[in-house]
Design an enzyme around this catalytic site. Sequence first.
Site, mmCIF file in Angstrom:
data_model
loop_
_atom_site.group_PDB
_atom_site.id
_atom_site.type_symbol
_atom_site.label_atom_id
_atom_site.label_comp_id
_atom_site.label_asym_id
_atom_site.label_seq_id
_atom_site.Cartn_x
_atom_site.Cartn_y
_atom_site.Cartn_z
ATOM 1 N N ARG A 61 0.812 -1.224 0.000
ATOM 2 C CA ARG A 61 0.000 0.000 0.000
ATOM 3 C C ARG A 61 0.843 1.272 0.000
ATOM 4 N NH1 ARG A 61 -2.959 -3.626 3.337
ATOM 5 N NH2 ARG A 61 -1.902 -2.707 5.113
ATOM 6 N N GLU A 98 2.977 -10.209 14.188
ATOM 7 C CA GLU A 98 2.175 -10.701 15.301
ATOM 8 C C GLU A 98 2.115 -12.233 15.295
ATOM 9 O OE1 GLU A 98 -2.522 -10.428 16.486
ATOM 10 O OE2 GLU A 98 -1.613 -8.749 15.437
#
Length: 180
Positions: A61, A98
């Site tokens: 992005r 994560e």
Amino acid sequence: MLEKLIKKNITSVPNFPKKGIIFRDITSLLENGNVFSRIIDNISMYAKKNRITKIIGIDSRGFIFASPVAYKNKIPLVLARKKGKLPGSTFKSRYKLEYGFDELHLHRNSIRKNDKVLVIDDLIATGGTAVACLNLVKKTNNKKVNFLFIVELSDLPGRAIIEKLGHNFISLSRFNEEDQ
């Protein structure tokens, strides 16, 4: 003010991709030509004012915002890509997610020692991807790096990590957990 415009126009999606997370979806910014244009103009002015010589967009992005800024300022665009996406000789930097690890790659000849670099990404949270990109730049360049994010999740440590490392940090909007 640009921050108010971004916050008013970004879509916040509760419980995505999992319960308890508020996803800040930038597609609503891209779908509004006026907002997207204002964001690009703002970043372009920053790049010009700070005499940036290379723009790095972080996969994927970050490419959306970095490309028009590079074009508008006639500055080379460099892509920091995920593993397996760049041909040729690259530097790599591994970073923690994560749920595991990932890698960013940069062509070895993309950044020179005298380049003044602006790294652009859509969002910063924990800072892992940004630090991985910084590690790639530092393989050939010891100058202070400029980081610019459209969205900062201010409850998370990304900003503090970048600033502690001594680099410039700009976010066009800040969201915390309570912001809807």
